[in-house]
Design a protein around this motif. Sequence first.
Motif, PDB file in Angstrom:
ATOM      1  N   SER A 217       0.819  -1.206   0.000  1.00 42.30           N
ATOM      2  CA  SER A 217       0.000   0.000   0.000  1.00 42.30           C
ATOM      3  C   SER A 217       0.856   1.260   0.000  1.00 42.30           C
ATOM      4  O   SER A 217       0.607   2.191  -0.751  1.00 42.30           O
ATOM      5  N   VAL A 218       1.904   1.265   0.845  1.00 40.07           N
ATOM      6  CA  VAL A 218       2.762   2.443   0.940  1.00 40.07           C
ATOM      7  C   VAL A 218       3.536   2.659  -0.355  1.00 40.07           C
ATOM      8  O   VAL A 218       3.634   3.771  -0.859  1.00 40.07           O
ATOM      9  N   VAL A 219       4.087   1.569  -0.906  1.00 42.88           N
ATOM     10  CA  VAL A 219       4.847   1.687  -2.158  1.00 42.88           C
ATOM     11  C   VAL A 219       3.951   2.213  -3.264  1.00 42.88           C
ATOM     12  O   VAL A 219       4.358   3.049  -4.079  1.00 42.88           O
ATOM     13  N   LYS A 220       2.707   1.754  -3.294  1.00 42.33           N
ATOM     14  CA  LYS A 220       1.764   2.246  -4.305  1.00 42.33           C
ATOM     15  C   LYS A 220       1.529   3.744  -4.140  1.00 42.33           C
ATOM     16  O   LYS A 220       1.468   4.482  -5.135  1.00 42.33           O
ATOM     17  N   GLU A 221       1.434   4.201  -2.905  1.00 42.16           N
ATOM     18  CA  GLU A 221       1.255   5.641  -2.667  1.00 42.16           C
ATOM     19  C   GLU A 221       2.488   6.426  -3.106  1.00 42.16           C
ATOM     20  O   GLU A 221       2.373   7.519  -3.647  1.00 42.16           O
ATOM     21  N   PHE A 222       3.682   5.867  -2.874  1.00 47.75           N
ATOM     22  CA  PHE A 222       4.899   6.542  -3.319  1.00 47.75           C
ATOM     23  C   PHE A 222       4.941   6.665  -4.846  1.00 47.75           C
ATOM     24  O   PHE A 222       5.449   7.649  -5.378  1.00 47.75           O
ATOM     25  N   GLU A 223       4.428   5.656  -5.531  1.00 47.96           N
ATOM     26  CA  GLU A 223       4.428   5.708  -7.000  1.00 47.96           C
ATOM     27  C   GLU A 223       3.612   6.878  -7.513  1.00 47.96           C
ATOM     28  O   GLU A 223       3.880   7.420  -8.582  1.00 47.96           O
ATOM     29  N   ASN A 224       2.619   7.270  -6.746  1.00 53.57           N
ATOM     30  CA  ASN A 224       1.798   8.434  -7.109  1.00 53.57           C
ATOM     31  C   ASN A 224       2.170   9.672  -6.289  1.00 53.57           C
ATOM     32  O   ASN A 224       1.402  10.616  -6.201  1.00 53.57           O
ATOM     33  N   GLY A 225       3.341   9.607  -5.658  1.00 47.06           N
ATOM     34  CA  GLY A 225       3.700  10.632  -4.678  1.00 47.06           C
ATOM     35  C   GLY A 225       4.176  11.943  -5.261  1.00 47.06           C
ATOM     36  O   GLY A 225       4.228  12.144  -6.479  1.00 47.06           O
ATOM     37  N   SER A 226       4.544  12.832  -4.359  1.00 47.77           N
ATOM     38  CA  SER A 226       4.985  14.159  -4.760  1.00 47.77           C
ATOM     39  C   SER A 226       6.490  14.166  -5.026  1.00 47.77           C
ATOM     40  O   SER A 226       7.247  13.410  -4.409  1.00 47.77           O
ATOM     41  N   GLN A 227       6.893  15.002  -5.955  1.00 47.02           N
ATOM     42  CA  GLN A 227       8.307  15.211  -6.248  1.00 47.02           C
ATOM     43  C   GLN A 227       8.511  16.682  -6.560  1.00 47.02           C
ATOM     44  O   GLN A 227       7.809  17.240  -7.400  1.00 47.02           O
ATOM     45  N   MET A 228       9.453  17.283  -5.864  1.00 49.78           N
ATOM     46  CA  MET A 228       9.797  18.675  -6.142  1.00 49.78           C
ATOM     47  C   MET A 228      11.293  18.778  -6.388  1.00 49.78           C
ATOM     48  O   MET A 228      12.093  18.235  -5.633  1.00 49.78           O
ATOM     49  N   MET A 229      11.653  19.443  -7.457  1.00 48.94           N
ATOM     50  CA  MET A 229      13.056  19.654  -7.792  1.00 48.94           C
ATOM     51  C   MET A 229      13.433  21.086  -7.423  1.00 48.94           C
ATOM     52  O   MET A 229      12.677  22.020  -7.687  1.00 48.94           O
ATOM     53  N   VAL A 230      14.608  21.242  -6.807  1.00 53.21           N
ATOM     54  CA  VAL A 230      15.101  22.580  -6.466  1.00 53.21           C
ATOM     55  C   VAL A 230      16.528  22.720  -6.988  1.00 53.21           C
ATOM     56  O   VAL A 230      17.434  22.026  -6.523  1.00 53.21           O
ATOM     57  N   ALA A 231      16.708  23.587  -7.975  1.00 48.72           N
ATOM     58  CA  ALA A 231      18.054  23.913  -8.453  1.00 48.72           C
ATOM     59  C   ALA A 231      18.531  25.128  -7.666  1.00 48.72           C
ATOM     60  O   ALA A 231      17.832  26.145  -7.592  1.00 48.72           O
TER      61      ALA A 231
END
Length: 374
Positions: A217-231
């Motif tokens: 369940s948790v891995v499935k949520e990570f697959e749809n999770g948030s990602q933010m890139m900061v340069a």
Amino acid sequence: MSPAMALNEQRSKDDAEERSQYEKGVKQLCEKGHIHAVPKKYILPVSERPTKSVEDSKVVNQNLQLPIIDFSELLGPNRPQALQSLANACQQYGFFQLVNHCISDDVVRSMIDVSGRFFDLPLEERGQYMTTDMAAPVRCGTSFSQTKDSVLCWRDFLKLLCHPLPDFLPHWPVSPVDFREVVGTYAEETRHLFLVVMEAILEGLGIVQNEEGEEESVVKEFENGSQMMVANFYPRCPEPELTLGIPPHSDYGFLTLLLQDEVEGLQVQYQDKWVTVQPIPNAFVVNVGDHLEIYSNGKYKSVLHRVVVNEVKSRMSVASLHSLPFNCTVKPSPKLVDEANPKRYMDTDFASFLAYVSSRGPNKKDFLESRKLH
């Protein structure tokens, strides 16, 4: 108009011009004229400065050799030993360097290169992405809140929301011309890398799939999770002992994958001292975020880190921050809560975090402290 009113009006104009100048970023400030001294707006109180004095017992001059995790070992027959090394790194340091990670040198170099070229664009092009809206899909800025911070950071940044990529890519900068292609490829590859490493961390925590399918369940949520890139771009600084690129803080989220160029700057608080992390070419510096500390019920700790600047070279880094979807609640795993280890953190979500930092600004681990159950 009385002389006093005229003086006050002039002061207000001067203050507005000064604010406007700072809002354009450190790079613009440096390009405007050769700066021989750090403007007072960037000078930290004495107690917060990154002094390198040998008398300062809180600073260690030698570099810190973080644990090195060989990603290829996690995929091979030595996985059990690699999982143990990963668990030890998360528990004892909260940081590690990840090598042999399968993201090509070309993708890594291109990401650093295109980030540098973005900051080389004229202010008019970068300026169209400047906003104080922390939920914006693209946000170019400087410091944390240049309108509220009493002392500003010696850095400029570009923040990009990345997942799902088709939702956010149309908002990204169109210059440099290869920006979207290069950053899109890098975002997808780092997201895949995060998922594999995060699954290994869950296994190391003893959270294996059970009847309820918690890990699945948790891995499935990570697959749809948030990602933010900061340069992050840190210009050369004439008086680096007076200011910081980023002040001490811990990261929001589960894991941060940091790519840095060859210039030193990242410092980690280890055994109550500030130590410099030595860059390893093409490696990622990976650190535990506040959410993983909460999820692990305190077994793994998010660690304070900061960025120092220097007067010889500018520095570039790219942080990829990963967590559950923004609308998810983060709480300690039931597998890690029992009579001997009671629940140590209250449930939290992204809205709570935004509300907190919007009112106070990030400071050390204050937000995480506010989540603790005492």
